[in-house]
Design a protein around this motif. Structure first.
Motif, PDB file in Angstrom:
ATOM      1  N   HIS A  16      34.097  47.321  44.240  1.00 13.61           N
ATOM      2  CA  HIS A  16      35.473  47.147  43.703  1.00 13.61           C
ATOM      3  C   HIS A  16      35.943  45.529  43.900  1.00 13.61           C
ATOM      4  O   HIS A  16      36.329  44.939  42.784  1.00 13.61           O
ATOM      5  N   HIS A  17      35.601  44.751  44.736  1.00 12.31           N
ATOM      6  CA  HIS A  17      36.048  43.491  45.028  1.00 12.31           C
ATOM      7  C   HIS A  17      34.962  42.598  44.216  1.00 12.31           C
ATOM      8  O   HIS A  17      35.509  41.627  43.455  1.00 12.31           O
ATOM      9  N   ARG A  18      33.674  42.915  44.092  1.00  9.62           N
ATOM     10  CA  ARG A  18      32.799  42.152  42.970  1.00  9.62           C
ATOM     11  C   ARG A  18      33.630  42.378  41.448  1.00  9.62           C
ATOM     12  O   ARG A  18      33.435  41.375  40.844  1.00  9.62           O
ATOM     13  N   ALA A  19      33.804  43.503  41.332  1.00  7.16           N
ATOM     14  CA  ALA A  19      34.349  43.900  39.882  1.00  7.16           C
ATOM     15  C   ALA A  19      35.771  42.862  39.626  1.00  7.16           C
ATOM     16  O   ALA A  19      35.879  42.310  38.522  1.00  7.16           O
ATOM     17  N   GLU A  20      36.614  42.780  40.653  1.00  9.14           N
ATOM     18  CA  GLU A  20      37.478  42.127  40.458  1.00  9.14           C
ATOM     19  C   GLU A  20      37.480  40.462  40.378  1.00  9.14           C
ATOM     20  O   GLU A  20      37.889  39.855  39.502  1.00  9.14           O
ATOM     21  N   VAL A  21      36.255  40.017  41.223  1.00  8.11           N
ATOM     22  CA  VAL A  21      35.937  38.584  40.651  1.00  8.11           C
ATOM     23  C   VAL A  21      35.392  38.425  39.464  1.00  8.11           C
ATOM     24  O   VAL A  21      35.785  37.478  38.813  1.00  8.11           O
ATOM     25  N   MET A  22      34.702  39.409  38.926  1.00  7.97           N
ATOM     26  CA  MET A  22      34.124  39.254  37.789  1.00  7.97           C
ATOM     27  C   MET A  22      35.121  39.336  36.771  1.00  7.97           C
ATOM     28  O   MET A  22      35.196  38.427  35.557  1.00  7.97           O
ATOM     29  N   ILE A  23      36.236  40.230  36.812  1.00  6.44           N
ATOM     30  CA  ILE A  23      37.109  40.350  35.822  1.00  6.44           C
ATOM     31  C   ILE A  23      37.917  38.830  35.893  1.00  6.44           C
ATOM     32  O   ILE A  23      38.312  38.189  34.725  1.00  6.44           O
ATOM     33  N   ALA A  24      38.399  38.390  37.147  1.00  3.33           N
ATOM     34  CA  ALA A  24      39.062  37.132  37.272  1.00  3.33           C
ATOM     35  C   ALA A  24      38.329  36.044  36.581  1.00  3.33           C
ATOM     36  O   ALA A  24      38.697  35.118  35.805  1.00  3.33           O
ATOM     37  N   GLU A  66      47.173  27.691  39.497  1.00  4.82           N
ATOM     38  CA  GLU A  66      46.034  28.481  39.833  1.00  4.82           C
ATOM     39  C   GLU A  66      45.934  28.189  41.416  1.00  4.82           C
ATOM     40  O   GLU A  66      45.096  29.070  42.030  1.00  4.82           O
ATOM     41  N   ALA A  67      45.842  26.965  41.653  1.00  2.73           N
ATOM     42  CA  ALA A  67      45.597  26.488  43.144  1.00  2.73           C
ATOM     43  C   ALA A  67      46.776  25.464  43.787  1.00  2.73           C
ATOM     44  O   ALA A  67      47.122  24.558  42.806  1.00  2.73           O
ATOM     45  N   PRO A  68      46.891  25.560  45.007  1.00  8.23           N
ATOM     46  CA  PRO A  68      47.843  24.672  45.648  1.00  8.23           C
ATOM     47  C   PRO A  68      47.338  23.383  45.671  1.00  8.23           C
ATOM     48  O   PRO A  68      48.276  22.346  45.891  1.00  8.23           O
ATOM     49  N   ASP A  82      29.158  31.676  44.245  1.00 12.32           N
ATOM     50  CA  ASP A  82      28.391  32.971  44.994  1.00 12.32           C
ATOM     51  C   ASP A  82      28.177  34.343  44.430  1.00 12.32           C
ATOM     52  O   ASP A  82      27.429  34.926  44.851  1.00 12.32           O
ATOM     53  N   HIS A  83      29.209  34.522  43.557  1.00 13.88           N
ATOM     54  CA  HIS A  83      28.955  35.779  42.707  1.00 13.88           C
ATOM     55  C   HIS A  83      28.214  35.612  41.396  1.00 13.88           C
ATOM     56  O   HIS A  83      28.219  36.504  40.539  1.00 13.88           O
ATOM     57  N   TYR A  84      27.586  34.420  41.392  1.00 13.76           N
ATOM     58  CA  TYR A  84      26.635  33.834  40.112  1.00 13.76           C
ATOM     59  C   TYR A  84      27.468  34.154  38.631  1.00 13.76           C
ATOM     60  O   TYR A  84      26.991  34.608  37.769  1.00 13.76           O
ATOM     61  N   ILE A  85      28.684  33.565  38.888  1.00 14.80           N
ATOM     62  CA  ILE A  85      29.595  33.768  37.565  1.00 14.80           C
ATOM     63  C   ILE A  85      29.588  32.182  37.073  1.00 14.80           C
ATOM     64  O   ILE A  85      29.483  32.096  35.757  1.00 14.80           O
ATOM     65  N   ILE A  86      29.191  31.288  37.631  1.00 15.19           N
ATOM     66  CA  ILE A  86      29.387  29.876  37.249  1.00 15.19           C
ATOM     67  C   ILE A  86      28.124  29.219  37.960  1.00 15.19           C
ATOM     68  O   ILE A  86      27.611  29.722  39.024  1.00 15.19           O
ATOM     69  N   ARG A 210      42.825  45.090  32.286  1.00 14.55           N
ATOM     70  CA  ARG A 210      43.867  44.131  31.538  1.00 14.55           C
ATOM     71  C   ARG A 210      44.837  43.346  32.256  1.00 14.55           C
ATOM     72  O   ARG A 210      45.433  42.576  31.569  1.00 14.55           O
ATOM     73  N   ARG A 211      44.885  43.806  33.590  1.00 19.86           N
ATOM     74  CA  ARG A 211      45.947  43.157  34.414  1.00 19.86           C
ATOM     75  C   ARG A 211      45.660  41.502  34.728  1.00 19.86           C
ATOM     76  O   ARG A 211      44.578  41.213  34.816  1.00 19.86           O
ATOM     77  N   ARG A 212      46.564  40.686  34.436  1.00 23.95           N
ATOM     78  CA  ARG A 212      46.077  39.208  34.652  1.00 23.95           C
ATOM     79  C   ARG A 212      45.846  38.908  36.039  1.00 23.95           C
ATOM     80  O   ARG A 212      46.968  39.232  37.048  1.00 23.95           O
ATOM     81  N   ARG A 213      44.734  38.569  36.403  1.00 24.68           N
ATOM     82  CA  ARG A 213      44.456  38.292  37.925  1.00 24.68           C
ATOM     83  C   ARG A 213      44.911  36.946  38.276  1.00 24.68           C
ATOM     84  O   ARG A 213      44.829  35.763  37.508  1.00 24.68           O
ATOM     85  N   ARG A 214      45.461  36.728  39.393  1.00 28.53           N
ATOM     86  CA  ARG A 214      45.547  35.560  40.006  1.00 28.53           C
ATOM     87  C   ARG A 214      44.646  34.942  40.824  1.00 28.53           C
ATOM     88  O   ARG A 214      43.887  35.867  41.765  1.00 28.53           O
ATOM     89  N   LEU A 215      44.027  33.721  40.649  1.00 25.09           N
ATOM     90  CA  LEU A 215      42.450  33.373  41.267  1.00 25.09           C
ATOM     91  C   LEU A 215      42.820  33.333  42.681  1.00 25.09           C
ATOM     92  O   LEU A 215      41.779  33.584  43.235  1.00 25.09           O
TER      93      LEU A 215
END
Length: 398
Positions: A16-24, A66-68, A82-86, A210-215
């Motif tokens: 579930h967490h990996r999915a959230e990272v992919m969506i974000a 998105e980041a302070p 780390d999640h192979y997204i970039i 479809r929920r907007r994720r906060r990074l």
């Protein structure tokens, strides 16, 4: 009938967490394309398509709140690496550097790893988007046992739809697909008590694609694990006189005594000491930090059972609290289990403003019935949910 702890396995939670990272990550990629931050760039006589400059992206994250700070921005992008997204365009750097280096989303250059888990996630997202887009969809909010759940469907309706739409060849394949989505934490029984079956039991999509994720939500994984591994819920609620790079938080205990807890990382509900650092408190008037126990005893005077809470005519009333988290969190601590109770509330936080009080029992979290769960699972549900938290609580009639 299996209980929640046996169904919601750690592997499903990690999926579930990996999915959230992919969506974000995908939401960020689309925003960067819209903002023209991703484009073809030339470096050393070679053109790299669909790239962004690492330093420029950190500037963008800060400008768009998105980041302070730059350190947090680097940690966010490292999470995506780390999640192979970039990745670095030449894969020369395994760490994200705040420099004029070129990076790229793997989805833009076709190097995104399509393993079994990713394929299941993408199938679940495709089905969700299709159901949401259909006029008069059977995916809707429903009530069960006086609790309202979002994104719900009957198991048999989902099986019917999968066959009718040609998503599967027959009902057997449809049931197998739903069971796979269930095992990957994409759908769940509304009370988390049943596996998937082709019946009129009520299920829901656990992930709102479809929920907007906060990074910054991406940085909660280690904190979530620490909560699950810790013997008790830490008592870190809110920052005390926040300053840049400060890591001190208020701890509001039952005797109203204020202590400071040093924290390396914080989650949305609680703050945890990073790594193997021990928890410790210091009185604001003292110079040296004496070792103190972070978690005081339960605020409950006696144990209360679920049966006692739900007995007709029992001296308890139900209230619905809508709490919008701020930059620090929601400002409360959950403790106990079956049922869980509110152990502490920050008097200056969002939870207190919404009417939360100590000794209230947590009945539901964002529409999910939770009286049968322990505080670790409830903490996880809250931290992986939206910023606007809807809690139903039960309190004794005075």
């Amino acid at each position: 009938m299996e209980n929640h702890s046996s169904i919601l396995k750690p592997k499903a939670t990690e999926r579930h967490h990996r999915a959230e990272v992919m969506i974000a990550g995908e939401q960020l990629r689309l925003r960067l394309h819209d903002g023209k931050l991703i484009k073809d760039r030339r470096y050393h006589l070679r053109t790299y398509p669909n790239c962004f400059v690492a330093k420029e992206l950190i500037d963008w994250l800060i400008d768009h709140k998105e980041a302070p700070d730059r350190e947090t921005g680097i940690r966010l992008m490292q999470k995506l690496m780390d999640h192979y997204i970039i990745h670095h365009v030449c894969d020369e750097h395994l760490d994200y550097k705040d420099a004029k280096l070129l990076y790229r989303f793997r989805k833009d250059d076709g190097t995104f790893p399509l393993n079994k888990d990713v394929k299941v996630f993408m199938r679940g997202q495709s089905l969700y988007d299709k159901l949401i887009s259909v006029e008069d969809s059977f995916l809707k909010a429903r009530e069960e046992n006086s609790v309202k759940y979002q994104r719900t469907f009957l198991g048999c309706d989902m099986v019917d739809w999968l066959v009718q739409e040609g998503e599967t060849a027959n009902r057997k394949e449809a049931v197998e697909l739903c069971q796979t989505l269930f095992d990957h934490g994409i759908i769940q029984h509304v009370s988390a008590r049943q596996h998937f079956s082709d019946t009129d039991l009520l299920y829901q999509f656990r992930i709102n694609f479809r929920r907007r994720r906060r990074l910054t939500e991406l940085l909660n994984e280690n904190s979530s694990r620490a909560v699950l591994d810790s013997p008790d819920s830490p008592f870190c609620l809110r920052k005390l006189n926040p300053e840049p790079n400060s890591s001190s938080f208020l701890s509001v205990q039952t005797n109203k005594e204020i202590k400071i807890i040093s924290a390396v990382r914080r989650s949305s509900v609680t703050s945890l000491a990073g790594g193997s650092s021990p928890y410790f408190g210091i009185s604001p008037s003292l110079g040296l930090p004496p070792a103190v126990e972070c978690n005081p005893k339960s605020v409950l005077k006696r144990h209360v059972t679920n049966e006692e809470l739900l007995t007709p005519g029992a001296p308890y009333i139900k209230k619905t609290l809508t709490i919008v988290g701020d930059a620090v969190g929601w400002g409360f601590v959950v403790r106990g289990g079956r049922p869980c109770h509110i152990q502490a509330v920050d008097p200056g936080g969002p939870a207190a403003a919404a009417g939360m009080k100590v000794c209230q029992f947590v009945y539901s979290v964002n529409g999910m019935y939770v009286l049968h769960l322990d505080y670790q699972t409830i903490n996880s549900l809250i931290m992986t949910g939206p910023r606007t938290l809807v809690l139903e609580v039960m309190e004794a009639v005075e």
